[in-house]
Design a protein around this motif. Structure first.
Motif, PDB file in Angstrom:
ATOM      1  N   LEU A 216      -8.135   4.418   9.461  1.00  0.00           N
ATOM      2  CA  LEU A 216      -7.975   5.397  10.543  1.00  0.00           C
ATOM      3  C   LEU A 216      -7.456   6.737  10.025  1.00  0.00           C
ATOM      4  CD1 LEU A 216      -6.412   3.019  13.234  1.00  0.00           C
ATOM      5  CD2 LEU A 216      -8.648   4.131  13.379  1.00  0.00           C
ATOM      6  N   ILE A 217      -6.525   6.679   9.071  1.00  0.00           N
ATOM      7  CA  ILE A 217      -5.905   7.918   8.587  1.00  0.00           C
ATOM      8  C   ILE A 217      -6.772   8.614   7.546  1.00  0.00           C
ATOM      9  CG2 ILE A 217      -3.893   8.796   7.298  1.00  0.00           C
ATOM     10  CD1 ILE A 217      -2.273   6.593   8.658  1.00  0.00           C
ATOM     11  N   LYS A 218      -7.512   7.819   6.790  1.00  0.00           N
ATOM     12  CA  LYS A 218      -8.351   8.349   5.700  1.00  0.00           C
ATOM     13  C   LYS A 218      -7.566   9.235   4.737  1.00  0.00           C
ATOM     14  CE  LYS A 218     -12.712   8.289   8.250  1.00  0.00           C
ATOM     15  NZ  LYS A 218     -12.237   7.352   9.232  1.00  0.00           N
ATOM     16  N   PRO A 219      -6.495   8.710   4.152  1.00  0.00           N
ATOM     17  CA  PRO A 219      -5.751   9.548   3.203  1.00  0.00           C
ATOM     18  C   PRO A 219      -6.581   9.791   1.955  1.00  0.00           C
ATOM     19  CG  PRO A 219      -4.997   7.286   3.082  1.00  0.00           C
ATOM     20  CD  PRO A 219      -6.004   7.339   4.193  1.00  0.00           C
ATOM     21  N   LYS A 220      -6.331  10.906   1.318  1.00  0.00           N
ATOM     22  CA  LYS A 220      -7.023  11.189   0.049  1.00  0.00           C
ATOM     23  C   LYS A 220      -6.281  10.509  -1.092  1.00  0.00           C
ATOM     24  CE  LYS A 220     -10.166  14.347   1.238  1.00  0.00           C
ATOM     25  NZ  LYS A 220     -10.821  13.593   2.272  1.00  0.00           N
ATOM     26  N   ILE A 221      -4.959  10.439  -0.936  1.00  0.00           N
ATOM     27  CA  ILE A 221      -4.120   9.895  -2.004  1.00  0.00           C
ATOM     28  C   ILE A 221      -3.158   8.879  -1.402  1.00  0.00           C
ATOM     29  CG2 ILE A 221      -2.254  10.489  -3.624  1.00  0.00           C
ATOM     30  CD1 ILE A 221      -3.509  13.288  -3.802  1.00  0.00           C
ATOM     31  N   ILE A 222      -3.023   7.754  -2.093  1.00  0.00           N
ATOM     32  CA  ILE A 222      -1.990   6.780  -1.694  1.00  0.00           C
ATOM     33  C   ILE A 222      -1.038   6.622  -2.872  1.00  0.00           C
ATOM     34  CG2 ILE A 222      -1.506   4.403  -1.032  1.00  0.00           C
ATOM     35  CD1 ILE A 222      -4.204   4.243   0.302  1.00  0.00           C
ATOM     36  N   VAL A 223       0.242   6.722  -2.583  1.00  0.00           N
ATOM     37  CA  VAL A 223       1.243   6.455  -3.618  1.00  0.00           C
ATOM     38  C   VAL A 223       1.827   5.075  -3.341  1.00  0.00           C
ATOM     39  CG1 VAL A 223       3.442   7.189  -4.614  1.00  0.00           C
ATOM     40  CG2 VAL A 223       1.746   8.891  -3.921  1.00  0.00           C
ATOM     41  N   ALA A 224       1.682   4.196  -4.313  1.00  0.00           N
ATOM     42  CA  ALA A 224       2.246   2.844  -4.180  1.00  0.00           C
ATOM     43  C   ALA A 224       3.642   2.888  -4.773  1.00  0.00           C
ATOM     44  CB  ALA A 224       1.368   1.844  -4.927  1.00  0.00           C
ATOM     45  N   LEU A 225       4.633   2.664  -3.927  1.00  0.00           N
ATOM     46  CA  LEU A 225       6.024   2.755  -4.387  1.00  0.00           C
ATOM     47  C   LEU A 225       6.489   1.397  -4.886  1.00  0.00           C
ATOM     48  CD1 LEU A 225       7.305   4.938  -1.426  1.00  0.00           C
ATOM     49  CD2 LEU A 225       7.096   5.680  -3.800  1.00  0.00           C
ATOM     50  N   GLY A 226       6.555   1.249  -6.190  1.00  0.00           N
ATOM     51  CA  GLY A 226       7.054   0.015  -6.784  1.00  0.00           C
ATOM     52  C   GLY A 226       5.959  -0.988  -7.099  1.00  0.00           C
ATOM     53  N   GLY A 227       6.325  -1.943  -7.944  1.00  0.00           N
ATOM     54  CA  GLY A 227       5.364  -2.933  -8.431  1.00  0.00           C
ATOM     55  C   GLY A 227       4.692  -3.754  -7.343  1.00  0.00           C
ATOM     56  N   PRO A 228       5.442  -4.333  -6.400  1.00  0.00           N
ATOM     57  CA  PRO A 228       4.777  -5.167  -5.396  1.00  0.00           C
ATOM     58  C   PRO A 228       3.731  -4.413  -4.584  1.00  0.00           C
ATOM     59  CG  PRO A 228       7.119  -5.651  -5.448  1.00  0.00           C
ATOM     60  CD  PRO A 228       6.918  -4.453  -6.333  1.00  0.00           C
ATOM     61  N   ALA A 229       4.057  -3.171  -4.182  1.00  0.00           N
ATOM     62  CA  ALA A 229       3.060  -2.394  -3.410  1.00  0.00           C
ATOM     63  C   ALA A 229       1.854  -2.077  -4.289  1.00  0.00           C
ATOM     64  CB  ALA A 229       3.690  -1.111  -2.880  1.00  0.00           C
ATOM     65  N   ALA A 230       2.108  -1.740  -5.558  1.00  0.00           N
ATOM     66  CA  ALA A 230       1.000  -1.401  -6.459  1.00  0.00           C
ATOM     67  C   ALA A 230       0.106  -2.614  -6.695  1.00  0.00           C
ATOM     68  CB  ALA A 230       1.551  -0.883  -7.785  1.00  0.00           C
ATOM     69  N   LYS A 231       0.721  -3.766  -6.932  1.00  0.00           N
ATOM     70  CA  LYS A 231      -0.072  -4.980  -7.171  1.00  0.00           C
ATOM     71  C   LYS A 231      -0.904  -5.314  -5.937  1.00  0.00           C
ATOM     72  CE  LYS A 231       3.087  -7.003 -10.444  1.00  0.00           C
ATOM     73  NZ  LYS A 231       4.132  -7.965 -10.698  1.00  0.00           N
ATOM     74  N   ASN A 232      -0.281  -5.149  -4.783  1.00  0.00           N
ATOM     75  CA  ASN A 232      -0.965  -5.453  -3.533  1.00  0.00           C
ATOM     76  C   ASN A 232      -2.160  -4.518  -3.326  1.00  0.00           C
ATOM     77  OD1 ASN A 232      -1.550  -5.218  -0.658  1.00  0.00           O
ATOM     78  ND2 ASN A 232       0.266  -6.451  -0.306  1.00  0.00           N
ATOM     79  N   LEU A 233      -1.940  -3.212  -3.482  1.00  0.00           N
ATOM     80  CA  LEU A 233      -3.017  -2.253  -3.211  1.00  0.00           C
ATOM     81  C   LEU A 233      -4.116  -2.306  -4.260  1.00  0.00           C
ATOM     82  CD1 LEU A 233      -0.808   0.734  -2.086  1.00  0.00           C
ATOM     83  CD2 LEU A 233      -2.535  -0.366  -0.683  1.00  0.00           C
ATOM     84  N   LEU A 234      -3.728  -2.617  -5.492  1.00  0.00           N
ATOM     85  CA  LEU A 234      -4.729  -2.612  -6.568  1.00  0.00           C
ATOM     86  C   LEU A 234      -5.248  -4.008  -6.870  1.00  0.00           C
ATOM     87  CD1 LEU A 234      -2.947  -0.093  -8.960  1.00  0.00           C
ATOM     88  CD2 LEU A 234      -4.863   0.374  -7.436  1.00  0.00           C
TER      89      LEU A 234
END
Ligand code: URA
Length: 295
Positions: A216-234
């Motif tokens: 819905l938001i269609k962000p251009k950039i997502i910043v994953a804060l910390g390892g768990p968020a990064a692992k989840n998003l990637l």
């Protein structure tokens, strides 16, 4: 066998398990995780090569092979074995429900209402408030943390505690305002008790809501804060030190998003020497935002 002999045998078996490294028993039935791994939950896809023709601005679509992350499947994901532990079966139903109701939301307010009405994530039972998101949904920059903590649970807003205050200062250092220039959320929307890490089931159940918010938001950039968020998003097992400081392109909801994993502000509070790494990442983010603005 009398009761004493029976108890001795049970103690011997437990002792044997303990000697072999088993310290915690999670359920009465065992789970064959190798079988579960053959049937993993839906994950974000790595970005496909960019098409040379301009991308259509039409509705989000999915290729026949790849279901859009929020599109409800016709059936619940298959379990590898009919008698898998209930712990493995319950998320499949909850994930399915989460997908169905989040897919119906046509805007963020509908998504928030759908999440408020959703009872599929057990974290909700123990939390005081739901922490949906904060900031400006029109912003091209989205920040995704791990999970609300105590202060966030009390306020019903993500990143308001000490880590959040440091985050605000970090953003301000690159001339970004939390209220105007970012949309902040988490991988789960309720505080895990005692600030433990959210489990895979909990993040998988919340993931359709996160994916839908990204659609819905269609962000251009997502910043994953910390390892768990990064692992989840990637959808990776790599650690944050390996992932941070680089752009990762991922396809979410029919659009390609640039993801920058960086260190979590709570980690920076404990490890001030790592702030220089976060500063490096912030400068890359600032630079990328400038490029997007000019495009
Ligand atoms: N840490 C997080 O990951 N999220 C919050 O909202 C607060 C602290």
């Amino acid at each position: 066998m009398n009761k004493v002999e029976n108890a001795k045998k049970i103690a011997a078996v437990l002792d044997w398990y303990h000697m072999n490294g088993v310290e915690t028993i999670f359920g009465e039935q065992t789970t064959d995780w190798f079988e579960v791994a053959k049937n993993p939950p839906v994950q974000f896809a790595p970005a496909r090569p960019r098409p040379t023709a301009p991308r259509s601005k039409g509705p989000l679509t999915a290729s026949p092979q790849r279901r859009a992350p929020n599109q409800a499947p016709k059936q619940a994901p298959k379990q590898a074995h009919a008698d898998h532990t209930k712990a493995a079966a319950i998320p499949a139903q909850a994930v399915l429900e989460a997908r169905e109701i989040s897919a119906k939301a046509q805007n963020l307010e509908e998504l928030r209402s759908a999440l408020t009405a959703f009872d599929g994530c057990s974290l909700k039972k123990m939390a005081k408030n739901m922490c949906f998101a904060d900031g400006n949904p029109q912003s091209p920059l989205m920040l995704v943390g791990e999970a609300p903590g105590r202060d966030e649970d009390l306020a019903g807003v993500p990143f308001v505690g000490r880590a959040g205050q440091l985050l605000n200062k970090m953003l301000a250092a690159v001339e970004l305002s939390r209220q105007e220039d970012v949309w902040i959320t988490n991988t789960v929307y309720w505080r895990p008790p005692g600030n433990r890490n959210p489990t895979i089931s909990e993040t998988e159940i919340c993931r359709p809501f996160l994916e839908r918010s990204i659609e819905l938001i269609k962000p251009k950039i997502i910043v994953a804060l910390g390892g768990p968020a990064a692992k989840n998003l990637l959808s990776t097992k790599s650690g944050i030190m390996r992932l941070r400081g680089k752009w990762h392109e991922v396809d979410i909801g029919g659009q390609s998003v640039q993801i920058m994993p960086t260190l979590h502000p709570a980690y920076l509070l404990r490890t001030p020497a790592a702030k220089k790494l976060a500063w490096h990442d912030l400068l890359m983010i600032r630079q990328k935002l400038r490029v997007h603005k000019e495009e």
